[in-house]
Design an enzyme around this catalytic site. Structure first.
Site, PDB file in Angstrom:
ATOM      1  N   ILE A   4      -2.258  -9.048  26.859  1.00  0.00           N
ATOM      2  CA  ILE A   4      -1.023  -9.705  27.272  1.00  0.00           C
ATOM      3  C   ILE A   4       0.242  -9.044  26.751  1.00  0.00           C
ATOM      4  CG2 ILE A   4      -1.945 -11.998  27.815  1.00  0.00           C
ATOM      5  CD1 ILE A   4      -1.202 -12.954  25.055  1.00  0.00           C
ATOM      6  N   GLY A   7       2.950  -4.433  21.555  1.00  0.00           N
ATOM      7  CA  GLY A   7       4.184  -4.232  20.802  1.00  0.00           C
ATOM      8  C   GLY A   7       4.155  -2.921  20.056  1.00  0.00           C
ATOM      9  N   ALA A   8       5.110  -2.756  19.185  1.00  0.00           N
ATOM     10  CA  ALA A   8       5.202  -1.529  18.407  1.00  0.00           C
ATOM     11  C   ALA A   8       4.027  -1.421  17.431  1.00  0.00           C
ATOM     12  CB  ALA A   8       6.516  -1.502  17.640  1.00  0.00           C
ATOM     13  N   GLU A   9       3.500  -2.577  17.052  1.00  0.00           N
ATOM     14  CA  GLU A   9       2.486  -2.585  16.011  1.00  0.00           C
ATOM     15  C   GLU A   9       1.098  -2.985  16.463  1.00  0.00           C
ATOM     16  OE1 GLU A   9       2.968  -3.989  12.042  1.00  0.00           O
ATOM     17  OE2 GLU A   9       5.028  -4.538  12.502  1.00  0.00           O
ATOM     18  N   ALA A  10       1.055  -3.886  17.448  1.00  0.00           N
ATOM     19  CA  ALA A  10      -0.245  -4.479  17.760  1.00  0.00           C
ATOM     20  C   ALA A  10      -0.493  -4.601  19.261  1.00  0.00           C
ATOM     21  CB  ALA A  10      -0.324  -5.868  17.126  1.00  0.00           C
ATOM     22  N   ILE A  12      -1.976  -7.202  21.845  1.00  0.00           N
ATOM     23  CA  ILE A  12      -2.227  -8.633  21.885  1.00  0.00           C
ATOM     24  C   ILE A  12      -3.061  -8.941  23.115  1.00  0.00           C
ATOM     25  CG2 ILE A  12      -1.129 -10.921  21.769  1.00  0.00           C
ATOM     26  CD1 ILE A  12       0.148  -9.133  19.721  1.00  0.00           C
ATOM     27  N   ASP A 116      11.355 -12.552  12.244  1.00  0.00           N
ATOM     28  CA  ASP A 116      11.606 -12.157  13.638  1.00  0.00           C
ATOM     29  C   ASP A 116      11.859 -13.398  14.496  1.00  0.00           C
ATOM     30  OD1 ASP A 116      11.898 -10.446  15.806  1.00  0.00           O
ATOM     31  OD2 ASP A 116       9.749 -10.159  16.118  1.00  0.00           O
TER      32      ASP A 116
HETATM   33  N1  LIG Z   1      -0.836 -17.816  19.695  1.00  0.00           N
HETATM   34  C1  LIG Z   1      -0.257 -17.484  20.838  1.00  0.00           C
HETATM   35  N2  LIG Z   1      -0.253 -18.351  21.874  1.00  0.00           N
HETATM   36  C2  LIG Z   1       0.323 -18.023  23.039  1.00  0.00           C
HETATM   37  N3  LIG Z   1       0.921 -16.858  23.290  1.00  0.00           N
HETATM   38  C3  LIG Z   1       0.974 -15.954  22.297  1.00  0.00           C
HETATM   39  C4  LIG Z   1       0.384 -16.217  21.025  1.00  0.00           C
HETATM   40  N4  LIG Z   1       0.570 -15.132  20.243  1.00  0.00           N
HETATM   41  C5  LIG Z   1       1.236 -14.252  21.000  1.00  0.00           C
HETATM   42  N5  LIG Z   1       1.475 -14.719  22.233  1.00  0.00           N
HETATM   43  C6  LIG Z   1       2.186 -14.040  23.329  1.00  0.00           C
HETATM   44  O1  LIG Z   1       2.150 -12.638  23.125  1.00  0.00           O
HETATM   45  C7  LIG Z   1       3.464 -12.123  22.901  1.00  0.00           C
HETATM   46  C8  LIG Z   1       3.421 -11.057  21.817  1.00  0.00           C
HETATM   47  O2  LIG Z   1       2.801 -11.578  20.634  1.00  0.00           O
HETATM   48  P1  LIG Z   1       3.486 -11.433  19.218  1.00  0.00           P
HETATM   49  O3  LIG Z   1       2.623 -12.079  18.201  1.00  0.00           O
HETATM   50  O4  LIG Z   1       4.884 -11.922  19.332  1.00  0.00           O
HETATM   51  O5  LIG Z   1       3.428  -9.864  18.983  1.00  0.00           O
HETATM   52  P2  LIG Z   1       4.536  -8.744  18.793  1.00  0.00           P
HETATM   53  O6  LIG Z   1       4.499  -8.430  17.338  1.00  0.00           O
HETATM   54  O7  LIG Z   1       4.062  -7.618  19.643  1.00  0.00           O
HETATM   55  O8  LIG Z   1       5.856  -9.311  19.240  1.00  0.00           O
HETATM   56  C9  LIG Z   1       4.303 -13.356  22.528  1.00  0.00           C
HETATM   57  O9  LIG Z   1       5.679 -13.197  22.847  1.00  0.00           O
HETATM   58  C10 LIG Z   1       3.649 -14.434  23.351  1.00  0.00           C
HETATM   59  O10 LIG Z   1       4.107 -14.413  24.680  1.00  0.00           O
HETATM   60 MG   LIG Z   2       6.793 -11.191  19.110  1.00  0.00          MG
END
Ligand SMILES: Nc1ncnc2c1ncn2[C@@H]1O[C@H](COP(=O)(O)OP(=O)(O)O)[C@@H](O)[C@H]1O
Ligand SMILES: [Mg+2]
Length: 206
Positions: A4, A7-10, A12, A116
């Site tokens: 989904i 990002g720069a680090e991970a 998801i 953040d």
């Molecule tokens: N627990 C979660 N439930 C629903 N959506 C999530 C969840 N964690 C991440 N996401 C979705 O994935 C996107 C990126 O995850 P995030 O943890 O923010 O990583 P990053 O460090 O890349 O920003 C979020 O903006 C959100 O839309």
């Molecule tokens: Mg994020």
């Protein structure tokens, strides 16, 4: 498993495990870092993010439950809702921003800096606000760190919700101030950080 976000680090992705919808956050290798150090940093960040999620829940802030934490991989509960980024508008500023202020106040009172605070990292589910993505977070009770946390949110609102940003941030601060006993110190420091900002000007008027 569906990716989904990247990002720069991970990386998801969303998956289903034992009937539970989860999000898998896998911190990927950064090419420019020395291999062994890189692996160590990714594991430490994963561990810290898991800890911050647990501490946030303990402090009364809605955050996804940690399902598993192993090496560089963090599995958390999927929060089925809508990101504040997509739904914040003039009509719901009061409702959403007072919840943001309350949640940030609870984090700060518990010594948690999110790191953040953007509206992409906030999800509304059944009228409740969830904070996600503690990937840049850390434990600190320093006024400077808390003021910086708020400053990031102010900047995020201005860049993503420019038409309503000022009213939104005012509503956040109003509820933050009500809920957190050190709020005055933090908001004063924020004024210093935002030297050209409206806080300085407003205080001059008062
Ligand atoms: N627990 C979660 N439930 C629903 N959506 C999530 C969840 N964690 C991440 N996401 C979705 O994935 C996107 C990126 O995850 P995030 O943890 O923010 O990583 P990053 O460090 O890349 O920003 C979020 O903006 C959100 O839309
Ligand atoms: Mg994020």
């Amino acid at each position: 498993v569906i990716e989904i976000a990247r990002g720069a680090e991970a990386v998801i992705s969303k998956a289903k495990e034992d009937e539970l919808e989860i999000v898998v956050k896998d911190r990927v290798k950064k090419g420019y870092r020395v291999e062994q150090l890189d692996a160590k940093i990714r594991k430490e960040r994963t561990k810290l993010e898991a800890r911050l999620l647990r501490e946030a829940s303990r402090a009364g802030v809605n955050a996804p439950r940690v399902v598993e934490e192993k090496g560089t991989v963090l599995k958390i509960e999927f929060v089925e809702g809508r990101r504040v980024k997509e739904i914040l508008r003039r009509e719901n500023i009061r409702d959403i921003c007072s919840k943001i202020g309350l949640s940030v106040a609870r984090l700060h009172a518990a010594g948690i800096v999110h790191g953040d605070l953007t509206t992409s990292n906030m999800i509304m589910k059944d009228g409740e606000l969830f904070f996600i993505d503690f990937g840049l977070g850390f434990m600190s009770s320093a006024i400077e760190d808390q003021a910086t946390d708020l400053h990031v949110l102010d900047e995020a609102l201005r860049s993503t919700h420019f038409e309503i940003a000022e009213d939104a941030f005012d509503a956040v601060l109003e509820s933050y101030a009500k809920e957190y006993d050190k709020a005055k110190d933090v908001i004063d420091r924020l004024g210093k950080i935002e030297t050209r900002g409206r806080y300085v000007r407003r205080r001059e008027k008062d």
